[in-house]
Design an enzyme around this catalytic site. Structure first.
Site, short mmCIF file in Angstrom:
data_model
loop_
_atom_site.label_atom_id
_atom_site.label_comp_id
_atom_site.label_asym_id
_atom_site.label_seq_id
_atom_site.Cartn_x
_atom_site.Cartn_y
_atom_site.Cartn_z
N PHE A 1 -4.50 0.32 9.79
CA PHE A 1 -4.72 1.08 8.56
C PHE A 1 -3.37 1.60 8.10
O PHE A 1 -2.70 2.33 8.84
CB PHE A 1 -5.68 2.26 8.79
CG PHE A 1 -5.95 3.04 7.53
CD1 PHE A 1 -6.95 2.65 6.66
CD2 PHE A 1 -5.19 4.17 7.21
CE1 PHE A 1 -7.20 3.37 5.49
CE2 PHE A 1 -5.42 4.88 6.06
CZ PHE A 1 -6.43 4.49 5.19
N LYS B 1 1.51 12.82 6.93
CA LYS B 1 0.58 13.71 7.60
C LYS B 1 1.27 14.95 8.18
O LYS B 1 1.57 15.89 7.46
CB LYS B 1 -0.23 12.95 8.65
CG LYS B 1 -1.22 11.95 8.04
CD LYS B 1 -2.15 11.38 9.08
CE LYS B 1 -3.12 10.35 8.49
NZ LYS B 1 -4.16 10.96 7.64
N ASP C 1 4.54 2.18 11.67
CA ASP C 1 3.73 3.14 10.92
C ASP C 1 3.39 4.29 11.85
O ASP C 1 2.50 4.19 12.70
CB ASP C 1 2.46 2.45 10.41
CG ASP C 1 1.55 3.39 9.61
OD1 ASP C 1 1.72 4.61 9.72
OD2 ASP C 1 0.66 2.88 8.91
#
Length: 391
Positions: free
Chosen positions: A129, A243, A214
């Site tokens: 993702f 985040k 990532d």
């Protein structure tokens, strides 16, 4: 009739109006122990006084100027990240999705300017993702992410997770980069073994291609190191961050080596809001905590405690759980029961968790969670598991 908010979210029937550390307060006054942290965003918990102070001070001085001008807090945060990591340079975004967009552009521009414009393919992996933009869903490649959104951005090869033979066979003269999460988050808390990450680094070096990591979900202290790849003793060429870097304020970044980023000159990329004074003021306050050895040592200690207690919980409820996996405070409990039922039972027990693929319940607490809160979390998860057993 369509509601005022586009109905793309399957929201739980909860309305949180206040946060305090590891706790969320619902509009009706109930206190939920938060083991989701806004999906690994609230690294220092809710309303951390240092983040509140940094945001308040900056808000009283200057909110936004755009990147037409120098931004002192942006410069400071970039210098902190460069000093603490492999990177030589940083570009600030608003999100992990935007970081993915730049990472893809940077890799392809690197080879274009190096006289190899045919090198545009990026290898990615099942279960990944990387966000919800056109490039990000094309990189993930799953039907769930891509159905109905074609034609997809070309130039991505999707390989099974852990298939070394397929990886070696996929690299050719058109390959620009390998893109991977050191720990898959949405994919079900699947850590990439250290030896595999080392092998990817060696493979990229052998073929002269770039390694893109990532670390949007697994970075910023989440695994007990500032970034998860540090456990393997390797460095990427390009890294996506978001985040936890903003502690709840929308902030992301792409970190890169000088070699990987050298083609990204003036005008090749930009962002109106990325790296604005508010976001970077908060980011600097987050780094002041998360990047210290003392803080990371505590994350590791608490991670060991939580994992030990979770193993006991799994053993006590074999009809609900099957195991525990993950790194640091990025843990997943694999379920025998439906993970959605476990999450719902958790809400009834006043504890918030996050579902993931592979029938996993994610536990992503604030990195500041206390020992007493860990004990309370196990008590509430035990109550949730008991409720699932008797349902």
């Amino acid at each position: 009739m369509i509601p005022p908010i586009l109905p793309t979210y399957n929201r739980a029937p909860l309305t949180f109006v206040k946060g305090e550390g590891s706790w969320l307060i619902e509009a009706d006054g109930r206190r939920f122990l938060d083991l989701g942290a806004g999906i690994a965003v609230n690294a220092l918990g809710h309303a951390h006084p240092d983040l509140v102070a940094a945001l308040t001070a900056q808000a009283g001085a200057l909110w936004h100027t755009s990147n037409l001008y120098n931004i002192p807090a942006q410069q400071e945060l970039a210098e902190r990240l460069v000093e603490a990591t492999f990177a030589d340079t940083v570009f600030f975004t608003n999100s992990g999705t935007e970081a993915c967009e730049l990472a893809v552009k940077m890799a392809r521009k690197h080879f274009h300017d190096a006289g190899q414009p045919e090198r545009t393919d990026i290898i990615a992996f099942e279960g990944a993702f990387h966000g919800r933009s056109s490039a990000a869903i094309a990189a993930a490649g799953s039907e769930k992410m891509t159905k109905g959104f074609g034609p997809l951005l070309p130039g991505f090869k999707h390989l099974p997770w852990g298939d070394h033979d397929a990886l070696h066979a996929a690299i050719d003269d058109n390959t620009a980069a390998i893109l991977i999460e050191p720990v898959q988050g949405e994919g079900g808390i699947r850590p990439l073994p250290d030896q595999c990450l080392k092998g990817l680094r060696a493979l990229c070096d052998e073929h002269g291609i770039l390694l893109i990591l990532d670390e949007v979900q697994c970075g910023m202290g989440r695994t007990g190191r500032l970034f998860a790849h540090e456990w393997a003793g390797i460095t990427p060429d390009i890294m996506m961050v978001a985040k936890g870097i903003g502690g709840g304020f929308p902030l992301g970044a792409v970190l890169a080596t000088e070699r990987a980023a050298s083609a990204m000159g003036a005008g090749t990329h930009g962002s109106t809001y990325g790296g604005n004074p508010l976001g970077c003021a908060v980011g600097c306050a987050v780094m002041a905590h998360v990047a210290t050895p003392e803080f990371l040592s505590e994350v590791n200690r608490k991670a060991g405690l939580l994992r030990q207690r979770l193993e006991g919980l799994v053993a006590a409820h074999p009809d609900v759980f099957t195991g525990v996996r993950g790194l640091g405070l990025m843990l997943g409990v694999t379920c025998k029961a439906a993970n959605a039922d476990v999450v719902q039972a958790g809400y009834d027990a006043l504890i918030a968790t996050v579902p993931a693929a592979d029938n996993v319940v994610r536990l992503l607490p604030p990195l500041t969670i206390t020992d007493d809160e860990i004990a309370e979390a196990i008590t509430r998860l035990d109550a949730a598991a008991s409720a699932v057993e008797t349902a």
